[in-house]
Design an enzyme around this catalytic site. Structure first.
Site, PDB file in Angstrom:
ATOM      1  N   GLY A 239       3.926  17.757   3.408  1.00 51.35           N
ATOM      2  CA  GLY A 239       2.370  18.088   3.828  1.00 51.35           C
ATOM      3  C   GLY A 239       2.300  19.376   3.807  1.00 51.35           C
ATOM      4  N   PRO A 274       8.370  18.284   0.357  1.00 51.22           N
ATOM      5  CA  PRO A 274       7.613  19.627   0.503  1.00 51.22           C
ATOM      6  C   PRO A 274       6.971  19.296  -1.108  1.00 51.22           C
ATOM      7  CG  PRO A 274       9.192  20.688   0.734  1.00 51.22           C
ATOM      8  CD  PRO A 274       9.425  19.460   0.667  1.00 51.22           C
ATOM      9  N   ARG A 312      -8.705  18.942  -9.732  1.00 49.47           N
ATOM     10  CA  ARG A 312      -8.645  18.597  -8.072  1.00 49.47           C
ATOM     11  C   ARG A 312      -9.990  19.663  -8.203  1.00 49.47           C
ATOM     12  NH1 ARG A 312      -6.786  21.480  -5.692  1.00 49.47           N
ATOM     13  NH2 ARG A 312      -6.148  20.359  -4.291  1.00 49.47           N
ATOM     14  N   TYR A 316     -11.524  16.315  -5.654  1.00 47.02           N
ATOM     15  CA  TYR A 316     -11.202  16.542  -4.385  1.00 47.02           C
ATOM     16  C   TYR A 316     -11.990  17.601  -4.066  1.00 47.02           C
ATOM     17  CZ  TYR A 316      -6.722  14.238  -4.970  1.00 47.02           C
ATOM     18  OH  TYR A 316      -5.454  14.605  -4.907  1.00 47.02           O
ATOM     19  N   CYS A 343     -17.211  15.833 -21.564  1.00 46.29           N
ATOM     20  CA  CYS A 343     -19.300  15.714 -21.562  1.00 46.29           C
ATOM     21  C   CYS A 343     -19.118  14.491 -19.961  1.00 46.29           C
ATOM     22  CB  CYS A 343     -19.364  14.800 -22.262  1.00 46.29           C
ATOM     23  SG  CYS A 343     -18.852  15.354 -23.566  1.00 46.29           S
ATOM     24  N   GLU A 344     -19.496  15.151 -18.654  1.00 46.01           N
ATOM     25  CA  GLU A 344     -19.442  15.483 -17.754  1.00 46.01           C
ATOM     26  C   GLU A 344     -19.550  16.099 -17.195  1.00 46.01           C
ATOM     27  OE1 GLU A 344     -17.205  12.090 -14.954  1.00 46.01           O
ATOM     28  OE2 GLU A 344     -15.850  11.730 -17.195  1.00 46.01           O
ATOM     29  N   TYR A 372       0.163  20.056  -8.204  1.00 50.28           N
ATOM     30  CA  TYR A 372      -1.115  18.321  -8.489  1.00 50.28           C
ATOM     31  C   TYR A 372      -1.947  19.002  -9.890  1.00 50.28           C
ATOM     32  CZ  TYR A 372       0.972  16.371  -4.869  1.00 50.28           C
ATOM     33  OH  TYR A 372       2.115  16.550  -3.477  1.00 50.28           O
TER      34      TYR A 372
HETATM   35  N1  LLP Z   1       6.253  13.029   0.623  1.00 48.78           N
HETATM   36  C1  LLP Z   1       4.977  11.453   0.339  1.00 48.78           C
HETATM   37  C2  LLP Z   1       5.503  10.379   0.682  1.00 48.78           C
HETATM   38  C3  LLP Z   1       4.165  11.866  -0.236  1.00 48.78           C
HETATM   39  O1  LLP Z   1       3.310  10.896  -0.636  1.00 48.78           O
HETATM   40  C4  LLP Z   1       3.155  13.732  -0.968  1.00 48.78           C
HETATM   41  C5  LLP Z   1       2.153  14.168  -1.448  1.00 48.78           C
HETATM   42  C6  LLP Z   1       4.460  14.555  -0.133  1.00 48.78           C
HETATM   43  C7  LLP Z   1       6.165  13.979   0.250  1.00 48.78           C
HETATM   44  C8  LLP Z   1       4.464  15.843  -0.970  1.00 48.78           C
HETATM   45  O2  LLP Z   1       2.910  16.713  -0.302  1.00 48.78           O
HETATM   46  P1  LLP Z   1       2.685  17.718  -0.504  1.00 48.78           P
HETATM   47  O3  LLP Z   1       3.569  18.608   0.337  1.00 48.78           O
HETATM   48  O4  LLP Z   1       2.284  18.283  -2.012  1.00 48.78           O
HETATM   49  O5  LLP Z   1       1.373  18.283   0.290  1.00 48.78           O
HETATM   50  N2  LLP Z   1      -2.986  15.112  -5.668  1.00 48.78           N
HETATM   51  C9  LLP Z   1      -3.497  15.721  -4.243  1.00 48.78           C
HETATM   52  C10 LLP Z   1      -1.856  15.262  -3.738  1.00 48.78           C
HETATM   53  C11 LLP Z   1      -1.652  14.179  -2.990  1.00 48.78           C
HETATM   54  C12 LLP Z   1      -0.086  14.419  -2.286  1.00 48.78           C
HETATM   55  C13 LLP Z   1       0.201  12.739  -2.668  1.00 48.78           C
HETATM   56  N3  LLP Z   1       1.705  12.841  -1.976  1.00 48.78           N
HETATM   57  C14 LLP Z   1      -3.993  17.228  -4.889  1.00 48.78           C
HETATM   58  O6  LLP Z   1      -3.644  17.220  -5.608  1.00 48.78           O
HETATM   59  O7  LLP Z   1      -4.173  17.749  -3.375  1.00 48.78           O
END
Ligand code: LLP
Length: 414
Positions: A239, A274, A312, A316, A343-344, A372
């Site tokens: 996160g 991460p 993204r 988002y 086409c969007e 992502y």
């Molecule tokens: N652990 C779990 C259980 C997760 O669901 C996720 C991400 C992570 C770790 C890694 O999170 P990070 O460190 O990358 O923030 N598609 C979205 C992000 C979706 C994240 C889903 N889970 C985007 O493009 O921002």
């Protein structure tokens, strides 16, 4: 140092000018910096040096075999959410014993594959999942190591779709039900309590929610100890945010400094998951301008990458910096949207940016696209996806070749 920077008016990845790369591998393509990837991994690793810790890279952020291999060789474990991610991790040579399995919807066959592979633990998210884990483990004559993913009911100030720590979401076991759930695990013959887990969201740019949720986890950990349930690991999820635009996320050092005092007294191993922090800034999407279109109302740089390559922005409303690869006509910037050929109307990569009016054939780089990006890409509009390339100094390697038209129909029958 940033992995993407200008040298003599040309945008480079490490020591490699991106125009040279585009000429040889084509566009669109994803470009990753080996130094950038390993640099951010090392930053996190050294930030937590004072604790027995394990970094399980979140494979969903970037599941390229070559990247997983590089990280695995550095000692990273993996955080997976599907049989596909397990397969990729194993194919990349990552030991099963350093893989943690997250996700709300593991099927019997997912569980079987993971048990047979010998993963470190399942991060279980519900009572029915515990039943399935026990049943499948029993049928294989195995014992499943389990951490419970707790939903600490903490809001993280991030996009609604990537906020996962509030009680209204589908994720985790409610904080208030956690103690009973741990007690219940003892009645299952084929489960072994391993740890406690959370993941409250993604692209989190402030420490408070992470610290608060970790304190809740620590409180549960100690209550469980009092009851004689001793956990081997605390997994605080992923996160940690990055800077896409003007965010000021905490550094790994600040992140660790805030968390170590909460975690150290527990005397167990720390796991972090991460994704974005490690892969995000290490990647860019390289794209070529097809047309520059001026409608009198707006200007559009129509490029050869679209929402199928990087979703993204459309999904988002995310901001990604866009830079011209050549700085030649700096100074004459005008406002434009950078849009794809799909086409969007939602097919845009950047809105209202001040950029030099491009000529057809000019190159642009969409930054911070290593997380992502490719993993969320698709073949929408029957568009073959471009190559993925790993840069190391002045050299590069195509780590996934560009798709062909034939690839688009693979597996189909007339
Ligand atoms: N652990 C779990 C259980 C997760 O669901 C996720 C991400 C992570 C770790 C890694 O999170 P990070 O460190 O990358 O923030 N598609 C979205 C992000 C979706 C994240 C889903 N889970 C985007 O493009 O921002």
């Amino acid at each position: 140092m940033d992995s993407f920077y200008y040298r003599q008016g040309k945008l480079c990845c490490e020591e490699l000018p991106l125009d040279k790369l585009a000429d040889s591998v084509g566009t669109p393509c994803y470009v990753y910096s080996k130094g950038g990837l390993l640099g951010s991994y090392n930053e996190l690793d050294s930030a937590f040096a004072g604790l027995d810790h394990m970094i399980c890279f979140s494979v969903k952020s970037n599941s390229s075999l070559a990247l997983l291999k590089l990280l695995g060789e550095r000692g990273a474990g993996m955080d997976i959410v599907s049989s596909g991610e397990l397969y990729r991790s194993l194919r990349a040579g990552v030991p099963a014993g350093s893989i943690v399995y997250s996700g709300v919807g593991k099927t019997d066959s997912d569980i079987r594959y993971a048990l047979e592979s010998g993963i470190l633990c399942f991060n279980a998210e519900s009572l029915p999942e515990l039943e399935a884990l026990d049943r499948v483990a029993g049928s294989l004559g195995k014992v499943a190591p389990v951490s419970l993913r707790i939903n600490p009911d903490v809001a993280s100030n991030t996009h609604e779709y990537t906020s996962t720590g509030r009680k209204e979401t589908k994720f985790g076991i409610p904080f208030t039900a956690a103690l009973d759930c741990y007690r219940e695990i003892r009645s299952y013959r084929n489960l072994r309590v391993f740890g406690i887990d959370m993941h409250i969201g993604s692209q989190i740019t402030e420490l408070e929610p992470i610290v608060l949720a970790t304190e809740r986890l620590a409180e549960l950990f100690l209550r469980l100890s009092e009851e004689g349930i001793r956990l081997e690991a605390v997994d605080i999820g992923g996160g940690l945010g990055i800077r896409y635009h003007d965010e000021t996320p905490p550094s790994p050092a600040e992140y660790a400094k805030a968390l170590v005092p909460v975690l150290k007294p527990l005397g167990c191993r720390l796991i972090i998951e991460p994704g974005r922090y490690i892969s995000g800034q290490a990647g860019a999407l390289l794209t070529r301008v097809i047309y520059f279109k001026e409608t009198g109302v707006k200007n559009f740089a129509v490029v050869d990458a679209g929402m199928n390559d990087l979703i993204r922005p459309s999904l988002y409303n995310s901001y990604h910096r866009v830079l011209p690869v050549s700085e030649d006509n700096k100074g004459r910037a005008v406002s434009m949207d950078v849009v794809g050929p799909i086409c969007e109307s939602g097919d845009w990569l950047a809105k209202d940016r001040l950029l030099p009016p491009p000529e057809p054939g000019d190159l642009m780089a969409v930054l911070s696209a290593g997380a992502y990006g490719f993993t969320m890409s698709s073949n929408y509009n029957s568009r073959p996806r471009g190559a993925e390339v790993l840069v190391d100094g002045t050299g590069y390697r195509v780590i996934r070749r560009a798709e062909t038209l034939e690839d688009l129909v693979r597996g189909e029958e007339l």
